[in-house]
Design a protein around this motif. Structure first.
Motif, PDB file in Angstrom:
ATOM      1  N   ASN A 190       0.888  -1.226  -0.055  1.00  0.00           N
ATOM      2  CA  ASN A 190       0.054  -0.121  -0.003  1.00  0.00           C
ATOM      3  C   ASN A 190       0.558   1.200   0.164  1.00  0.00           C
ATOM      4  OD1 ASN A 190      -2.934  -0.739  -0.112  1.00  0.00           O
ATOM      5  ND2 ASN A 190      -2.254  -1.752   1.773  1.00  0.00           N
ATOM      6  N   VAL A 191       1.749   1.209   0.467  1.00  0.00           N
ATOM      7  CA  VAL A 191       2.915   2.461   0.660  1.00  0.00           C
ATOM      8  C   VAL A 191       3.421   2.474  -0.646  1.00  0.00           C
ATOM      9  CG1 VAL A 191       5.161   3.152   1.432  1.00  0.00           C
ATOM     10  CG2 VAL A 191       3.637   2.159   3.145  1.00  0.00           C
ATOM     11  N   ALA A 192       3.819   1.378  -1.444  1.00  0.00           N
ATOM     12  CA  ALA A 192       4.499   1.448  -2.804  1.00  0.00           C
ATOM     13  C   ALA A 192       3.215   1.873  -3.515  1.00  0.00           C
ATOM     14  CB  ALA A 192       4.929   0.126  -3.217  1.00  0.00           C
ATOM     15  N   LEU A 193       2.268   1.550  -3.637  1.00  0.00           N
ATOM     16  CA  LEU A 193       0.834   1.967  -4.327  1.00  0.00           C
ATOM     17  C   LEU A 193       0.595   3.388  -4.342  1.00  0.00           C
ATOM     18  CD1 LEU A 193      -1.176   0.839  -6.384  1.00  0.00           C
ATOM     19  CD2 LEU A 193      -2.626   0.295  -4.187  1.00  0.00           C
ATOM     20  N   GLU A 194       0.809   3.797  -3.075  1.00  0.00           N
ATOM     21  CA  GLU A 194       0.599   5.304  -2.798  1.00  0.00           C
ATOM     22  C   GLU A 194       1.486   6.084  -3.567  1.00  0.00           C
ATOM     23  OE1 GLU A 194      -1.715   8.577  -1.621  1.00  0.00           O
ATOM     24  OE2 GLU A 194      -2.446   6.473  -1.273  1.00  0.00           O
ATOM     25  N   LYS A 195       2.898   5.599  -3.358  1.00  0.00           N
ATOM     26  CA  LYS A 195       3.870   6.347  -3.868  1.00  0.00           C
ATOM     27  C   LYS A 195       3.919   6.335  -5.449  1.00  0.00           C
ATOM     28  CE  LYS A 195       7.020   6.362  -0.122  1.00  0.00           C
ATOM     29  NZ  LYS A 195       8.615   6.051   0.455  1.00  0.00           N
ATOM     30  N   ASN A 196       3.759   5.185  -6.122  1.00  0.00           N
ATOM     31  CA  ASN A 196       3.954   4.923  -7.547  1.00  0.00           C
ATOM     32  C   ASN A 196       2.833   4.298  -7.849  1.00  0.00           C
ATOM     33  OD1 ASN A 196       6.772   6.065  -8.080  1.00  0.00           O
ATOM     34  ND2 ASN A 196       7.303   4.379  -6.439  1.00  0.00           N
ATOM     35  N   PRO A 197       1.494   4.793  -8.077  1.00  0.00           N
ATOM     36  CA  PRO A 197       0.290   3.868  -8.418  1.00  0.00           C
ATOM     37  C   PRO A 197       0.382   3.177  -9.839  1.00  0.00           C
ATOM     38  CG  PRO A 197      -0.114   5.861  -8.566  1.00  0.00           C
ATOM     39  CD  PRO A 197       1.344   5.962  -7.693  1.00  0.00           C
ATOM     40  N   LEU A 198       0.897   3.822 -10.685  1.00  0.00           N
ATOM     41  CA  LEU A 198       1.100   3.282 -12.190  1.00  0.00           C
ATOM     42  C   LEU A 198       2.101   2.245 -12.293  1.00  0.00           C
ATOM     43  CD1 LEU A 198       0.069   3.714 -15.329  1.00  0.00           C
ATOM     44  CD2 LEU A 198       1.897   5.159 -15.471  1.00  0.00           C
ATOM     45  N   LEU A 199       3.167   2.467 -11.653  1.00  0.00           N
ATOM     46  CA  LEU A 199       4.056   1.231 -11.764  1.00  0.00           C
ATOM     47  C   LEU A 199       3.523   0.105 -11.014  1.00  0.00           C
ATOM     48  CD1 LEU A 199       7.201   0.333 -12.476  1.00  0.00           C
ATOM     49  CD2 LEU A 199       7.890   1.369 -10.172  1.00  0.00           C
ATOM     50  N   ILE A 200       2.937   0.333  -9.796  1.00  0.00           N
ATOM     51  CA  ILE A 200       2.776  -0.712  -9.024  1.00  0.00           C
ATOM     52  C   ILE A 200       1.409  -1.535  -9.519  1.00  0.00           C
ATOM     53  CG2 ILE A 200       1.791  -1.805  -6.591  1.00  0.00           C
ATOM     54  CD1 ILE A 200       4.811  -0.667  -6.757  1.00  0.00           C
ATOM     55  N   LYS A 201       0.845  -0.910 -10.251  1.00  0.00           N
ATOM     56  CA  LYS A 201      -0.442  -1.463 -11.077  1.00  0.00           C
ATOM     57  C   LYS A 201      -0.044  -2.363 -12.331  1.00  0.00           C
ATOM     58  CE  LYS A 201      -3.757   1.521  -9.198  1.00  0.00           C
ATOM     59  NZ  LYS A 201      -4.911   2.795  -9.512  1.00  0.00           N
ATOM     60  N   ALA A 202       0.995  -1.696 -12.731  1.00  0.00           N
ATOM     61  CA  ALA A 202       1.910  -2.478 -14.027  1.00  0.00           C
ATOM     62  C   ALA A 202       2.424  -3.569 -13.431  1.00  0.00           C
ATOM     63  CB  ALA A 202       2.811  -1.591 -14.617  1.00  0.00           C
ATOM     64  N   LEU A 203       2.977  -3.689 -12.262  1.00  0.00           N
ATOM     65  CA  LEU A 203       3.737  -4.886 -11.885  1.00  0.00           C
ATOM     66  C   LEU A 203       2.612  -5.958 -11.433  1.00  0.00           C
ATOM     67  CD1 LEU A 203       6.645  -3.184  -9.909  1.00  0.00           C
ATOM     68  CD2 LEU A 203       6.802  -4.468 -11.973  1.00  0.00           C
ATOM     69  N   THR A 204       1.590  -5.502 -10.850  1.00  0.00           N
ATOM     70  CA  THR A 204       0.533  -6.560 -10.304  1.00  0.00           C
ATOM     71  C   THR A 204      -0.013  -7.155 -11.435  1.00  0.00           C
ATOM     72  OG1 THR A 204      -1.224  -5.128 -10.143  1.00  0.00           O
ATOM     73  CG2 THR A 204       0.078  -5.586  -8.173  1.00  0.00           C
ATOM     74  N   SER A 205      -0.029  -6.414 -12.692  1.00  0.00           N
ATOM     75  CA  SER A 205      -0.594  -7.074 -13.981  1.00  0.00           C
ATOM     76  C   SER A 205       0.351  -7.868 -14.595  1.00  0.00           C
ATOM     77  CB  SER A 205      -0.985  -5.783 -14.969  1.00  0.00           C
ATOM     78  OG  SER A 205      -2.179  -5.095 -14.755  1.00  0.00           O
ATOM     79  N   LEU A 206       1.631  -7.564 -14.537  1.00  0.00           N
ATOM     80  CA  LEU A 206       2.799  -8.171 -14.969  1.00  0.00           C
ATOM     81  C   LEU A 206       2.674  -9.636 -14.234  1.00  0.00           C
ATOM     82  CD1 LEU A 206       5.736  -8.886 -16.256  1.00  0.00           C
ATOM     83  CD2 LEU A 206       6.443  -8.018 -14.183  1.00  0.00           C
ATOM     84  N   THR A 207       2.510  -9.661 -12.923  1.00  0.00           N
ATOM     85  CA  THR A 207       2.553 -10.749 -11.960  1.00  0.00           C
ATOM     86  C   THR A 207       1.357 -11.772 -12.349  1.00  0.00           C
ATOM     87  OG1 THR A 207       3.734  -9.734 -10.383  1.00  0.00           O
ATOM     88  CG2 THR A 207       2.499 -11.892  -9.850  1.00  0.00           C
TER      89      THR A 207
END
Length: 190
Positions: free
Chosen positions: A10-27
């Motif tokens: 959640n901290v990472a999502l707050e700081k970099n939402p686009l990157l974290i969402k892209a990484l969850t989609s990659l996963t």
């Protein structure tokens, strides 16, 4: 331990939402393809296709995550709230408008990543998009009722990717299914 990981996410999502969402989609797309290849449609002759997994994972990272971030953010701003009429409207927009667009992006990306011609990609879309869209309804209509009713906006893509793992088995199969005959290619070229 799970609580700590959830907090860090959640901290990472707050700081970099686009990157974290892209990484969850990659996963999600990577796991879905691995499961599809290993357990659903294993190819005993050719074995595991690592490049297929790379193509699916990169689609998740480069296309699904970013477009999902912007689309669902836009949808929540345009139609705020969780009333049943609001939820039904969001589900309808997602499944009647976004779903076919997503399918075209999916088949186009995979075709381009495989070096296929525009004629081949067009035939693939013509042949498999209706199946993908209708297949999506069985999973995503109920899933999105839960999503739009109960899941916080910033967590939507994580929720979607959790369900997407199972759905990606279907997409992986469909995306890598060969177009039946050259007749399909000829028809699409006309």
């Amino acid at each position: 331990m799970f609580g700590r990981l959830w907090s860090q996410y959640n901290v990472a999502l707050e700081k970099n939402p686009l990157l974290i969402k892209a990484l969850t989609s990659l996963t999600g797309f990577t796991i879905g393809d691995v499961l599809a290849q290993k357990f659903v449609t294993p190819d005993e002759e050719k074995g595991y296709d690592l490049m297929r997994t790379v193509r699916l994972g990169s689609f998740g990272f480069l296309v699904h995550g970013p477009t999902g971030h912007f689309f669902y953010g836009w949808l929540d701003k345009q139609i705020p709230g969780t009333a049943m009429k609001t939820v039904a409207t969001k589900v309808a927009i997602d499944q009647l408008l976004w779903n076919p667009c997503f399918g075209v992006m999916f088949f186009s990306y995979l075709g381009l990543a495989e070096g296929k011609s525009f004629t081949d990609i067009q035939a693939k879309i013509k042949n498999d998009l209706p199946t993908a869209v209708v297949g999506s309804w069985t999973v995503w209509i109920p899933a999105h009722f839960i999503n739009f009713r109960f899941v916080p906006s910033n967590q939507r893509l994580l929720y979607i990717n959790s369900i997407q793992i199972g759905y990606n088995i279907f997409l992986s199969f469909l995306g890598n299914k060969k177009v039946d005959d050259s007749e399909e290619l000829k028809a699409a070229a006309k």
